[in-house]
Design a protein around this motif. Structure first.
Motif, PDB file in Angstrom:
ATOM      1  N   ARG A  53     102.828  16.172  16.477  1.00  0.00           N
ATOM      2  CA  ARG A  53     102.241  15.191  17.396  1.00  0.00           C
ATOM      3  C   ARG A  53     102.760  15.311  18.831  1.00  0.00           C
ATOM      4  N   GLY A  78     100.458  13.373  10.298  1.00  0.00           N
ATOM      5  CA  GLY A  78     100.480  11.968  10.701  1.00  0.00           C
ATOM      6  C   GLY A  78      99.127  11.529  11.214  1.00  0.00           C
ATOM      7  N   ARG A  79      99.145  10.414  11.906  1.00  0.00           N
ATOM      8  CA  ARG A  79      97.883   9.842  12.370  1.00  0.00           C
ATOM      9  C   ARG A  79      97.665  10.181  13.836  1.00  0.00           C
ATOM     10  N   SER A  80      96.394  10.295  14.188  1.00  0.00           N
ATOM     11  CA  SER A  80      96.090  10.719  15.569  1.00  0.00           C
ATOM     12  C   SER A  80      96.576   9.672  16.574  1.00  0.00           C
ATOM     13  N   ARG A  81      96.600   8.382  16.158  1.00  0.00           N
ATOM     14  CA  ARG A  81      97.074   7.393  17.141  1.00  0.00           C
ATOM     15  C   ARG A  81      98.572   7.515  17.408  1.00  0.00           C
ATOM     16  N   GLU A  82      99.250   8.319  16.586  1.00  0.00           N
ATOM     17  CA  GLU A  82     100.690   8.538  16.819  1.00  0.00           C
ATOM     18  C   GLU A  82     100.967   9.771  17.687  1.00  0.00           C
ATOM     19  N   ARG A  89      96.932  14.261  23.216  1.00  0.00           N
ATOM     20  CA  ARG A  89      95.902  13.303  22.797  1.00  0.00           C
ATOM     21  C   ARG A  89      94.552  13.686  23.392  1.00  0.00           C
ATOM     22  N   GLU A  96      87.676  15.911  18.544  1.00  0.00           N
ATOM     23  CA  GLU A  96      87.027  14.830  17.781  1.00  0.00           C
ATOM     24  C   GLU A  96      85.580  14.648  18.248  1.00  0.00           C
ATOM     25  N   ARG A 103      91.823  17.099  10.127  1.00  0.00           N
ATOM     26  CA  ARG A 103      92.354  16.339   8.982  1.00  0.00           C
ATOM     27  C   ARG A 103      93.703  15.719   9.360  1.00  0.00           C
ATOM     28  N   GLU A 104      93.790  14.405   9.173  1.00  0.00           N
ATOM     29  CA  GLU A 104      95.060  13.722   9.420  1.00  0.00           C
ATOM     30  C   GLU A 104      95.829  13.697   8.100  1.00  0.00           C
ATOM     31  N   ARG A 106      98.724  12.919   5.451  1.00  0.00           N
ATOM     32  CA  ARG A 106      99.740  11.895   5.210  1.00  0.00           C
ATOM     33  C   ARG A 106     100.718  12.294   4.107  1.00  0.00           C
TER      34      ARG A 106
END
Ligand code: NAX
Ligand code: K
Length: 464
Positions: A53, A78-82, A89, A96, A103-104, A106
């Protein structure tokens, strides 16, 4: 090519931003170079990008876009918002919007398909990895290593320097080789020109000005200024500048005729009067008592040219340890060490090298520094700073700074930084801060600028 440490690379990146060459541009160049290398190596169309990230992941997101004609899948840990940085970003959002296969991830089971790809781009961590790698990132490193597929690492093998690292087939590293990368390394230019490494910037300040939050009094530098006699302001300016540049303590050892004046200039200064109206061999015992209680000696400003002063300096300077030597201490025959801060005529005087005015060449300066085992900061329109192996230039500062005292300020700042950093780094950062503080003062004061105005702007210059 000379290898570069992560800290030095961060400094280069920061300086590029200061010169207007933005991280997003460097990331685009890095991603583009990475894509070319990936294309050259891939034995089929299926490419997996395993991205962390940070900006290392960001480089690989750019590469994914450049490889859009192949079959690229991006696994983001992890997640894209992280996602930690604006540049990474932004590149994620482009993919996107354009419906790339993203693929996020986890849990590590989601990385099982890696063994089906023709090439894996390892972009979990670059130079920003800190401390032990655990959890999802550690599992992803294992998944890459056990995939049995060709792996190309981005910038550095992820986790390098920690207990767990990717073992790639090759690494594409950006700009210059990074220290200690094992295996095959391809160095890719990302559009950072040599001038961006020559000119000094705020990244150089980052290399000296870090302060541990739990540090104690004295740990951030104790500077002893030896100066004054015919002039009282010069040593006071140097000492005040050292304090503003972060030193915890500044002591001035000054001839008795000016000691009281200096003490009266600022309650922040500790002043030790010498025995006479000039520095003389009779003062050496007092100074020897002060030396162990200080980290750096800044010597020369305003001392004058009394023969006894010269005699005292010749004996004293070799005992000073870390020294910043300026002005009246820059005389042929007086031993030199540490950092010297001459302007051009002082350089001619001290080096006895015959150079026409305005013509001190980098090579001349470097070979003098090398022969004398010194760091030389030659003050000029562009200051030149060298330790004999590296030469840097500082273009901050302005014509208003020809006023008396700005050289004393520079020597004081150099003293503060030298207490915490090697001489070249200290001198480079001091030149940048002094010039930047002068530029900030010039905005308000123009040609009415005084050396004390420069000192007042040191804190702002150090926040850049
Ligand atoms: N800054 C710049 O101007 C440029 C940077 N570049 C790339 O950026 C990379 C450095 O990027 P960053 O500084 O963002 O750092 P990285 O991308 O190497 O990694 C930092 C990220 O990982 C996390 N992290 C660090 N250690 C961890 C650990 N032990 N466990 C779990 N998470 C951890 C951090 O919180 C951060 O989110 C370089 O290696 C290079 O690939 C390139 O894009 C070229 C330009
Ligand atoms: K990497």
């Amino acid at each position: 090519m000379i290898p570069i440490s992560p800290d030095e690379m961060r400094a280069v990146d920061a300086n590029c931003t200061y010169f207007g060459l933005l991280p997003i541009q460097l990331m685009e160049n890095a991603g583009s170079a990475l894509a070319s290398e990936a294309r050259r190596r891939a034995r089929g169309k299926k490419i997996a990008v395993v991205a962390g990230r940070g900006n290392n992941g960001g480089d690989a997101l750019v590469a994914a876009r450049h490889l859009a004609d192949l079959e690229v899948t991006v696994f983001l840990l992890g997640r894209s918002r992280e996602i930690a940085t604006q540049e990474a970003r932004q590149n994620w959002e482009i993919l996107e919007h354009l419906n790339f296969d993203l693929r996020e991830v986890r849990c590590s089971e989601e990385l099982e398909p890696l063994s089906r790809y023709d090439l894996i781009l390892d972009a979990i961590f670059g130079t920003g990895v800190r401390g032990p790698v655990r959890g999802l990132e550690a599992e992803a490193i294992d998944a890459i290593n056990s995939s049995g597929r060709p792996v190309l690492s981005v910038d550095v093998p992820s986790g390098l320097g920690t207990e767990k690292a990717v073992e790639p087939d090759a690494t594409v590293t950006f700009h210059r080789p990074k220290v200690a990368i094992p295996g095959e390394v391809v160095v890719a230019g990302i559009g950072i020109p040599p001038a961006a490494e020559f000119y000094v910037g705020p990244g150089d300040l980052g290399l000296v000005a870090r302060r541990a939050s739990e540090s104690h009094k004295g740990e951030n530098g104790r500077v002893l200024v030896i100066g004054g006699g015919p002039y009282s302001g010069a040593p006071a300016l140097a000492a005040m500048a050292a304090l503003r540049a972060g030193a915890d303590l500044a002591t001035v050892a000054a001839p008795r005729n000016v000691a009281g004046i200096i003490a009266g200039l600022s309650p922040n200064l500790i002043v030790r009067p010498l025995s006479d109206d000039h520095l003389s061999p009779g003062d050496l015992d007092l100074i020897r008592e002060l030396l162990p209680r200080h980290d750096v000696v800044v010597v020369g400003m305003g001392l004058g040219r009394h023969p006894e002063t010269r005699e005292a300096l010749a004996e004293l300077i070799p005992e000073c340890g870390k020294a910043v030597i300026d002005a009246d201490a820059l005389l042929p025959g007086i031993p030199l060490q540490g950092i010297i801060t001459p302007h051009e005529s002082e350089f001619r005087r001290v080096s006895t090298i015959r150079v026409p005015p305005g013509r001190v060449e980098k090579e001349t300066l470097m070979s003098f520094a090398r022969d004398m085992t010194l760091t030389v900061l030659l003050k000029g329109k562009v200051d030149l700073i060298t330790d004999g192996s590296v030469v840097r230039g500082n273009a901050t500062g302005n014509a208003g700074m020809t006023v008396g005292g700005t050289g004393d300020v520079l020597a004081g700042i150099a003293g503060a930084f030298y207490s915490k950093a090697p001489p070249l780094r200290a001198a480079v950062a001091a030149a940048f801060v002094n010039g930047t503080a002068g530029d900030l003062a010039f905005v308000e004061k123009g040609y009415s600028l005084l050396a004390t105005d420069v000192i007042e702007k040191i804190p702002a210059a150090m926040r850049l």
